[in-house]
Design an enzyme around this catalytic site. Structure first.
Site, PDB file in Angstrom:
ATOM      1  CD  GLU A   1      -2.458  -1.291   2.603  1.00  0.00           C
ATOM      2  OE1 GLU A   1      -2.881  -0.347   3.290  1.00  0.00           O
ATOM      3  OE2 GLU A   1      -2.438  -2.471   2.969  1.00  0.00           O
TER       4      GLU A   1
ATOM      5  CB  CYS B   1       2.506   7.236   3.607  1.00  0.00           C
ATOM      6  SG  CYS B   1       2.760   6.036   4.906  1.00  0.00           S
TER       7      CYS B   1
ATOM      8  CB  CYS C   1       5.373  -6.056   9.041  1.00  0.00           C
ATOM      9  SG  CYS C   1       6.480  -5.295  10.252  1.00  0.00           S
TER      10      CYS C   1
ATOM     11  CB  CYS D   1       2.936  -4.001  16.278  1.00  0.00           C
ATOM     12  SG  CYS D   1       4.660  -3.507  16.282  1.00  0.00           S
TER      13      CYS D   1
ATOM     14  CB  CYS E   1       0.292  -2.954  13.242  1.00  0.00           C
ATOM     15  SG  CYS E   1       0.786  -2.426  11.594  1.00  0.00           S
TER      16      CYS E   1
ATOM     17  N   GLY F   1       5.741  -2.578   6.850  1.00  0.00           N
ATOM     18  CA  GLY F   1       7.120  -3.035   6.959  1.00  0.00           C
ATOM     19  C   GLY F   1       7.924  -2.259   7.976  1.00  0.00           C
ATOM     20  CD  GLU F   2      11.280  -1.262  11.841  1.00  0.00           C
ATOM     21  OE1 GLU F   2      10.205  -0.924  12.345  1.00  0.00           O
ATOM     22  OE2 GLU F   2      12.239  -0.472  11.727  1.00  0.00           O
TER      23      GLU F   2
ATOM     24  CB  SER G   1       8.118   5.620  11.150  1.00  0.00           C
ATOM     25  OG  SER G   1       7.453   5.204  12.323  1.00  0.00           O
TER      26      SER G   1
ATOM     27  CB  SER H   1       6.236   2.963  16.434  1.00  0.00           C
ATOM     28  OG  SER H   1       6.000   3.478  15.148  1.00  0.00           O
ATOM     29  CG  LEU H   2       7.295   5.077  23.399  1.00  0.00           C
ATOM     30  CD1 LEU H   2       8.670   4.437  23.438  1.00  0.00           C
ATOM     31  CD2 LEU H   2       7.302   6.390  24.187  1.00  0.00           C
ATOM     32  CG  HIS H   3       2.723   2.530  19.589  1.00  0.00           C
ATOM     33  ND1 HIS H   3       2.404   3.765  19.069  1.00  0.00           N
ATOM     34  CD2 HIS H   3       3.172   1.808  18.533  1.00  0.00           C
ATOM     35  CE1 HIS H   3       2.645   3.768  17.770  1.00  0.00           C
ATOM     36  NE2 HIS H   3       3.118   2.606  17.416  1.00  0.00           N
TER      37      HIS H   3
ATOM     38  CG  ASN I   1      -7.298   4.195  11.438  1.00  0.00           C
ATOM     39  OD1 ASN I   1      -8.203   4.994  11.614  1.00  0.00           O
ATOM     40  ND2 ASN I   1      -6.274   4.437  10.651  1.00  0.00           N
TER      41      ASN I   1
ATOM     42  CB  CYS J   1       0.515   1.089   7.580  1.00  0.00           C
ATOM     43  SG  CYS J   1       0.896   0.333   9.126  1.00  0.00           S
TER      44      CYS J   1
HETATM   45  N1  SAH Z   1       7.524  -0.432  11.361  1.00  0.00           N
HETATM   46  C1  SAH Z   1       7.655   0.991  11.421  1.00  0.00           C
HETATM   47  C2  SAH Z   1       7.072   1.677  10.232  1.00  0.00           C
HETATM   48  C3  SAH Z   1       5.585   1.462  10.051  1.00  0.00           C
HETATM   49  S1  SAH Z   1       4.790   2.894  10.548  1.00  0.00           S
HETATM   50  C4  SAH Z   1       7.113   1.519  12.721  1.00  0.00           C
HETATM   51  O1  SAH Z   1       6.597   0.736  13.509  1.00  0.00           O
HETATM   52  O2  SAH Z   1       7.256   2.696  12.995  1.00  0.00           O
HETATM   53  C5  SAH Z   1       3.679   2.192  11.567  1.00  0.00           C
HETATM   54  C6  SAH Z   1       2.764   3.268  12.039  1.00  0.00           C
HETATM   55  O3  SAH Z   1       1.480   2.948  11.518  1.00  0.00           O
HETATM   56  C7  SAH Z   1       2.606   3.281  13.532  1.00  0.00           C
HETATM   57  O4  SAH Z   1       3.507   4.071  14.234  1.00  0.00           O
HETATM   58  C8  SAH Z   1       1.277   3.894  13.571  1.00  0.00           C
HETATM   59  O5  SAH Z   1       1.496   5.268  13.429  1.00  0.00           O
HETATM   60  C9  SAH Z   1       0.534   3.390  12.363  1.00  0.00           C
HETATM   61  N2  SAH Z   1      -0.417   2.343  12.712  1.00  0.00           N
HETATM   62  C10 SAH Z   1      -0.289   1.007  12.770  1.00  0.00           C
HETATM   63  N3  SAH Z   1      -1.434   0.419  13.141  1.00  0.00           N
HETATM   64  C11 SAH Z   1      -2.303   1.412  13.325  1.00  0.00           C
HETATM   65  C12 SAH Z   1      -3.664   1.454  13.741  1.00  0.00           C
HETATM   66  N4  SAH Z   1      -4.348   0.367  14.025  1.00  0.00           N
HETATM   67  N5  SAH Z   1      -4.218   2.668  13.842  1.00  0.00           N
HETATM   68  C13 SAH Z   1      -3.541   3.803  13.560  1.00  0.00           C
HETATM   69  N6  SAH Z   1      -2.274   3.817  13.165  1.00  0.00           N
HETATM   70  C14 SAH Z   1      -1.660   2.640  13.052  1.00  0.00           C
END
Ligand code: SAH
Length: 351
Positions: free
Chosen positions: A95, A108, A115, A119, A122, A165-166, A197, A220-222, A296, A339
């Site tokens: 995507e 983006c 991936c 997580c 995700c 992806g990472e 990221s 991406s801390l979360h 989301n 994503c």
């Molecule tokens: N792997 C890398 C790059 C992917 S960016 C990373 O983890 O940073 C991943 C980003 O997608 C997350 O930081 C978040 O901003 C977004 N993301 C993933 N799942 C999501 C969800 N369910 N809702 C909103 N944003 C999400």
């Protein structure tokens, strides 16, 4: 004879490849500019090349930009967000999202098909990792949009590696693509307008520190406690978040860029006042920005988005502690712009 992929080569690589085929050195520069400055996706368009040179190119090379198939194509109701699912010749797909901001167009990008990070909130990792993208495939996502924009005298002026992806696990291809996008006779995007990221892969952060580019780093801390973060992001067991923050601090000091921390707000999981206080304590006195992302919902995983009130409450709690915080402007929610969601829904035959 198997044709070689030309898209994704640097100028030097083009010279090294085209010279032995009998093309002049300056032709490599012309081809480079056709591909990366003018967004050409066929050799016939390269009108300043001789017929003979065009033949050589056609016989020996493919252009991934011309082989991509658009599997899904969605525009948000306001027209500002355009999301596509791009299919590659091997049957994989990723995507890519193009967003029209007031400062210009931002794309983006995905760095991998699927991936491996797992997580829990995700959608990108729902089906695991298939493979890394090549440099050409990463770039082709930018040029898919640039080709349309060029016709309106507009251009992609920012890229963010926040698709699936990472990026740190495919860093060589990612950095090569960013270097090509930076080229004066290419897309000419400043490093300051690029963001990588990561979920916190420390060796990648260190490598970026060593390279000394002014690319923006987002983490991406979360969650700001071990137990919670490990339950959301398995990578925390390998690279603990405090070590990640330390590596990011070093990046900021060495490369002179403020680090952004992404914090997805998941209802009832990490969005309490108590969570905000823990986060504020972790970030106190640091020159960072925290970007709150109301999640989301990913139905497969059972995660919910907090109410607007809960987001406000969290935001204010950070502000009170003098933390630099923003809430991510939401774009394209109705087209599954987070994503991995579009690919996941397509893979399971959804919608
Ligand atoms: N792997 C890398 C790059 C992917 S960016 C990373 O983890 O940073 C991943 C980003 O997608 C997350 O930081 C978040 O901003 C977004 N993301 C993933 N799942 C999501 C969800 N369910 N809702 C909103 N944003 C999400």
């Amino acid at each position: 004879m198997i044709k070689q992929e030309l898209f994704g080569m640097t100028l030097q690589e083009m010279q090294d490849t085209l010279l032995p085929l009998g093309m002049k050195k300056f032709r490599a520069e012309q081809v480079f500019r056709w591909l990366y400055e003018k967004a050409a996706n066929s050799f016939e368009e390269m009108t300043n090349l001789s017929k003979n040179d065009i033949n050589i190119l056609q016989e020996n090379f493919t252009l991934i930009t011309n082989e991509i198939e658009v599997l899904r194509d969605l525009k948000s109701n306001d027209g500002l967000t355009h999301k596509v699912l791009l299919g590659f010749p091997d049957g994989t797909s990723v995507e890519t999202v193009c967003m029209h901001h007031d400062y210009g167009y931002s794309v983006c990008l995905s760095s991998q098909v699927g991936c491996s990070m797992g997580c829990t909130f995700c959608a990108s990792g729902l089906h695991g990792l298939e493979r890394n993208l090549t440099c050409g495939e990463i770039l082709a996502q930018v040029y898919y949009f640039q080709r349309f924009l060029a016709m309106q005298e507009a251009r992609v002026s920012r890229v963010v590696l926040m698709g699936s992806g990472e990026p740190m696990l495919n860093l060589d291809n990612v950095l090569k693509a960013l270097d090509i996008l930076h080229e004066e006779h290419g897309q000419c995007i400043g490093y300051r307008n690029m963001t990588i990221s990561t979920c916190g892969v420390i060796p990648g952060i260190r490598k970026m520190t060593e390279m000394g580019r002014t690319i923006n780093l987002a983490i991406s801390l979360h969650a700001a406690s071990d137990e919670l973060r490990t339950s959301l992001m398995p990578i925390n067991k390998t690279y603990n978040y405090l070590e990640v923050i330390k590596a990011a601090d070093e990046y900021a000091t060495e490369n002179g860029r403020q680090v952004m921390y992404e914090y997805i707000l998941l209802a009832g999981i990490n969005d309490s006042i108590e969570d905000a206080k823990i986060l504020a304590n972790t970030m106190k006195h640091k020159n960072v920005v925290i970007n709150l992302i109301p999640a989301n919902p990913v139905p497969e995983k059972g995660f919910m988005r907090p109410s607007g009130n809960a987001v406000d409450r969290f935001f204010k709690a950070l502000k009170e502690q003098k933390i630099n915080v923003t809430v991510r402007k939401e774009m394209g929610k109705e087209i599954d712009a987070a994503c991995g969601q579009l690919r996941a829904s397509t893979l399971v035959g959804g919608e």
